[in-house]
Design an enzyme around this catalytic site. Structure first.
Site, PDB file in Angstrom:
ATOM      1  N   ARG A 268       0.842  -1.205   0.000  1.00  0.00           N
ATOM      2  CA  ARG A 268       0.000   0.000   0.000  1.00  0.00           C
ATOM      3  C   ARG A 268       0.878   1.256   0.000  1.00  0.00           C
ATOM      4  O   ARG A 268       1.789   1.381   0.832  1.00  0.00           O
ATOM      5  CB  ARG A 268      -0.874  -0.015   1.261  1.00  0.00           C
ATOM      6  CG  ARG A 268      -1.860   1.119   1.351  1.00  0.00           C
ATOM      7  CD  ARG A 268      -3.021   0.897   0.436  1.00  0.00           C
ATOM      8  NE  ARG A 268      -4.088   1.877   0.653  1.00  0.00           N
ATOM      9  CZ  ARG A 268      -5.125   2.009  -0.143  1.00  0.00           C
ATOM     10  NH1 ARG A 268      -5.253   1.228  -1.219  1.00  0.00           N
ATOM     11  NH2 ARG A 268      -6.056   2.902   0.109  1.00  0.00           N
ATOM     12  N   GLU A 364     -10.767 -20.543  28.553  1.00  0.00           N
ATOM     13  CA  GLU A 364      -9.738 -21.300  29.292  1.00  0.00           C
ATOM     14  C   GLU A 364      -9.153 -20.468  30.426  1.00  0.00           C
ATOM     15  O   GLU A 364      -7.937 -20.411  30.613  1.00  0.00           O
ATOM     16  CB  GLU A 364      -8.597 -21.774  28.371  1.00  0.00           C
ATOM     17  CG  GLU A 364      -9.021 -22.475  27.124  1.00  0.00           C
ATOM     18  CD  GLU A 364      -9.602 -23.855  27.369  1.00  0.00           C
ATOM     19  OE1 GLU A 364     -10.554 -24.194  26.682  1.00  0.00           O
ATOM     20  OE2 GLU A 364      -9.129 -24.562  28.246  1.00  0.00           O
TER      21      GLU A 364
HETATM   22  C1  LIG Z   1     -16.667 -18.901  21.920  1.00  0.00           C
HETATM   23  C2  LIG Z   1     -16.686 -19.506  23.288  1.00  0.00           C
HETATM   24  C3  LIG Z   1     -16.573 -20.899  23.399  1.00  0.00           C
HETATM   25  C4  LIG Z   1     -16.644 -21.495  24.672  1.00  0.00           C
HETATM   26  N1  LIG Z   1     -16.580 -22.861  24.746  1.00  0.00           N
HETATM   27  C5  LIG Z   1     -16.747 -23.456  25.963  1.00  0.00           C
HETATM   28  C6  LIG Z   1     -16.795 -24.887  26.068  1.00  0.00           C
HETATM   29  O1  LIG Z   1     -16.663 -25.621  25.075  1.00  0.00           O
HETATM   30  N2  LIG Z   1     -16.998 -25.425  27.298  1.00  0.00           N
HETATM   31  C7  LIG Z   1     -17.143 -24.668  28.422  1.00  0.00           C
HETATM   32  O2  LIG Z   1     -17.325 -25.232  29.489  1.00  0.00           O
HETATM   33  N3  LIG Z   1     -17.096 -23.300  28.361  1.00  0.00           N
HETATM   34  C8  LIG Z   1     -16.906 -22.691  27.158  1.00  0.00           C
HETATM   35  N4  LIG Z   1     -16.877 -21.317  27.066  1.00  0.00           N
HETATM   36  C9  LIG Z   1     -17.071 -20.522  28.274  1.00  0.00           C
HETATM   37  C10 LIG Z   1     -15.789 -19.911  28.798  1.00  0.00           C
HETATM   38  O3  LIG Z   1     -14.941 -20.915  29.289  1.00  0.00           O
HETATM   39  C11 LIG Z   1     -16.221 -18.896  29.869  1.00  0.00           C
HETATM   40  O4  LIG Z   1     -16.844 -17.834  29.182  1.00  0.00           O
HETATM   41  C12 LIG Z   1     -15.052 -18.415  30.675  1.00  0.00           C
HETATM   42  O5  LIG Z   1     -14.625 -19.429  31.538  1.00  0.00           O
HETATM   43  C13 LIG Z   1     -15.438 -17.175  31.509  1.00  0.00           C
HETATM   44  O6  LIG Z   1     -16.578 -17.443  32.224  1.00  0.00           O
HETATM   45  P1  LIG Z   1     -17.791 -16.393  32.205  1.00  0.00           P
HETATM   46  O7  LIG Z   1     -18.054 -16.032  30.794  1.00  0.00           O
HETATM   47  O8  LIG Z   1     -18.897 -16.974  33.005  1.00  0.00           O
HETATM   48  O9  LIG Z   1     -17.215 -15.148  32.935  1.00  0.00           O
HETATM   49  P2  LIG Z   1     -17.257 -14.837  34.506  1.00  0.00           P
HETATM   50  O10 LIG Z   1     -16.700 -15.978  35.270  1.00  0.00           O
HETATM   51  O11 LIG Z   1     -18.612 -14.345  34.857  1.00  0.00           O
HETATM   52  O12 LIG Z   1     -16.242 -13.598  34.537  1.00  0.00           O
HETATM   53  C14 LIG Z   1     -16.588 -12.330  33.931  1.00  0.00           C
HETATM   54  C15 LIG Z   1     -15.375 -11.417  33.970  1.00  0.00           C
HETATM   55  O13 LIG Z   1     -15.065 -11.121  35.340  1.00  0.00           O
HETATM   56  C16 LIG Z   1     -13.671 -10.941  35.504  1.00  0.00           C
HETATM   57  N5  LIG Z   1     -13.171 -11.968  36.435  1.00  0.00           N
HETATM   58  C17 LIG Z   1     -13.681 -13.213  36.638  1.00  0.00           C
HETATM   59  N6  LIG Z   1     -12.933 -13.894  37.514  1.00  0.00           N
HETATM   60  C18 LIG Z   1     -11.931 -13.071  37.896  1.00  0.00           C
HETATM   61  C19 LIG Z   1     -10.831 -13.206  38.800  1.00  0.00           C
HETATM   62  N7  LIG Z   1     -10.616 -14.352  39.472  1.00  0.00           N
HETATM   63  N8  LIG Z   1     -10.000 -12.159  38.922  1.00  0.00           N
HETATM   64  C20 LIG Z   1     -10.222 -10.985  38.257  1.00  0.00           C
HETATM   65  N9  LIG Z   1     -11.240 -10.821  37.385  1.00  0.00           N
HETATM   66  C21 LIG Z   1     -12.086 -11.830  37.215  1.00  0.00           C
HETATM   67  C22 LIG Z   1     -13.047 -11.139  34.111  1.00  0.00           C
HETATM   68  O14 LIG Z   1     -12.887  -9.917  33.479  1.00  0.00           O
HETATM   69  C23 LIG Z   1     -14.086 -12.010  33.399  1.00  0.00           C
HETATM   70  O15 LIG Z   1     -14.000 -11.920  31.981  1.00  0.00           O
HETATM   71  C24 LIG Z   1     -16.784 -20.686  25.823  1.00  0.00           C
HETATM   72  C25 LIG Z   1     -16.868 -19.298  25.708  1.00  0.00           C
HETATM   73  C26 LIG Z   1     -16.830 -18.713  24.452  1.00  0.00           C
HETATM   74  C27 LIG Z   1     -16.921 -17.225  24.359  1.00  0.00           C
END
Ligand SMILES: Cc1cc2nc3c(=O)[nH]c(=O)nc-3n(C[C@H](O)[C@H](O)[C@H](O)COP(=O)(O)OP(=O)(O)OC[C@H]3O[C@@H](n4cnc5c(N)ncnc54)[C@H](O)[C@@H]3O)c2cc1C
Length: 386
Positions: A268, A364
């Protein structure tokens, strides 16, 4: 490493690169847009043996070392990390707990068909009320004779449309915390199991992800993985092993962002020169190079730990996962910036990299969790060997 192993590794990675260019690159844009898991492509990958790359030949795997496996996933993820995920599942999020805690019969029954691409599976850990705090799950199980009866709901579960079975988790008694959790294989056709995928996600679009509901689902005792109360450990084996492949996939995406940025910056022209001549563009390229090379070192150290027999290299897994996904997000953001308006066009792959990179920072173990754990290891509040 022996000279033979180095030669074999290079040959394998060259084959992966060739396959990715020929078979994956022409199709990835379409199946991402259609939100369709590319089953036919994954079966081709199974035919090459890569779904069982790091799995013992007793279960149909190639028995490769962890470093080669890591590099395989990184390489394929430069083109499509969803294929990297498919390669990682039988030994990672779905298989690691079964391989560590399952019986010989269970491994033959569930892992070997995954390796051959004859069946697919998902892992149901996360619940609608939270994903990070696994021990506080509300899905319940009770034993009735030779069966368990499971009730509850999981959310954000991947492989929802293709999985023939799910490795999932339920508690005998929430008051017992971790010690009440049991792990089960639940086949899709069990009465009371329903799924409903979410559509139009920001990223990871080919992966059908959604709700897994278990309403009085009965499974035989033989479907329990590990002992009663050992389910939390099964889940941690899955998630901790999964971190290595998430880091490898994120690194592949970060490298792809760098590669795309370098090509575009040479192509570019603005104000009569390649945009790569602007120092502020160079600064973005520099950050990408430093990020990618640093993330690669952390990831390969994690893989070498596994090869050295460290069963739970938890500190390194947190470092590798957190850093690679942060690098991927930063690299994808810069890649879109360098592409200007074309960066947000789906005609260029960087838009997909940008959408997908964000997800790596959440799955994860979210990156805030890992950030806290890394500090706790440094401060001596957390024992990496516990
Ligand atoms: C595309 C996709 C595929 C997925 N596939 C799977 C799957 O196959 N199997 C499965 O079991 N799960 C799956 N998940 C779920 C994923 O593992 C969870 O979204 C993840 O573990 C976070 O959990 P939560 O979304 O409930 O966030 P929560 O636990 O509610 O946390 C929300 C936010 O709070 C903050 N937070 C949380 N804990 C802490 C801490 N200890 N210290 C500081 N800050 C913190 C972080 O900013 C976090 O993002 C998937 C998610 C997505 C988006």
């Amino acid at each position: 490493m022996t000279a033979d192993l180095a030669v074999d590794r290079e040959a394998l990675l060259a084959a992966v690169r060739d396959f990715a260019e020929r078979e994956i690159a022409p199709r990835v844009g379409a199946y991402d847009r259609e939100e369709r898991f590319p089953v036919e492509l994954v079966r081709e990958v199974a035919g090459l043996g890569w779904l069982g790359a790091v799995i013992d030949p007793r279960y149909g795997g190639l028995g490769l070392d962890w470093l080669t496996f890591t590099q395989l996933i990184e390489e394929v993820s430069r083109t499509c990390h969803i294929i990297g995920l498919a390669i990682s599942m039988p030994s990672g999020l779905v298989g690691a707990g079964i391989l560590r805690y399952g019986t010989e019969e269970q491994k033959q029954r569930w892992i070997a068909p995954l390796v051959r691409g004859e069946s697919f599976a998902g892992a149901g850990v996360t619940e609608p009320g939270g994903g990070t705090d696994v021990a506080s799950m509300t899905t319940r199980c009770r034993r009735e004779g030779d069966e368990y009866v499971i009730n509850g709901a999981k959310a954000w579960i991947s492989m929802l449309d293709t999985a023939d079975w799910f490795l999932t988790f339920a508690t005998l008694d929430p008051a017992k915390g971790r010690d009440g959790v049991c792990a089960f294989v639940v086949e899709r056709d069990r009465a009371g199991l329903t799924t409903s995928p979410y559509r139009n996600k920001l990223g990871f679009r080919p992966l059908a992800t959604g709700d897994l509901v278990l309403d009085e689902v009965r499974v035989p005792v033989g479907n329990r993985i590990g002992a009663e109360g050992e389910g939390y450990r099964v889940a941690m084996a899955a998630v901790e092993t999964g971190r290595l492949s998430v880091a490898a996939r994120a690194l592949g995406l970060a490298q792809a962002s760098l590669d795309a940025s370098v090509s575009y910056a040479r192509l570019r022209h603005v104000l009569g020169q390649e945009i790569g001549r602007f120092q502020l563009v160079q600064s973005m390229i520099t950050d990408m190079v430093v990020g990618v090379e640093g993330a690669r070192q952390l990831l390969y150290e994690l893989a070498r730990d596994r090869d050295a027999g460290v069963a739970r290299p938890r500190r390194r897994a947190s470092l590798a996962k957190m850093h690679a996904s942060d690098v991927a997000m930063a690299a994808a953001t810069s890649a879109v910036q360098i592409h200007g308006a074309y960066g947000i066009s789906e005609d260029y792959p960087v838009a997909r990299y940008f959408r997908d990179a964000k997800v790596f920072q959440i799955v994860e173990g979210n990156n805030q969790l890992h950030r806290g754990m890394v500090a706790e290891y440094a401060l001596g509040y957390r024992d990496p060997d516990r």
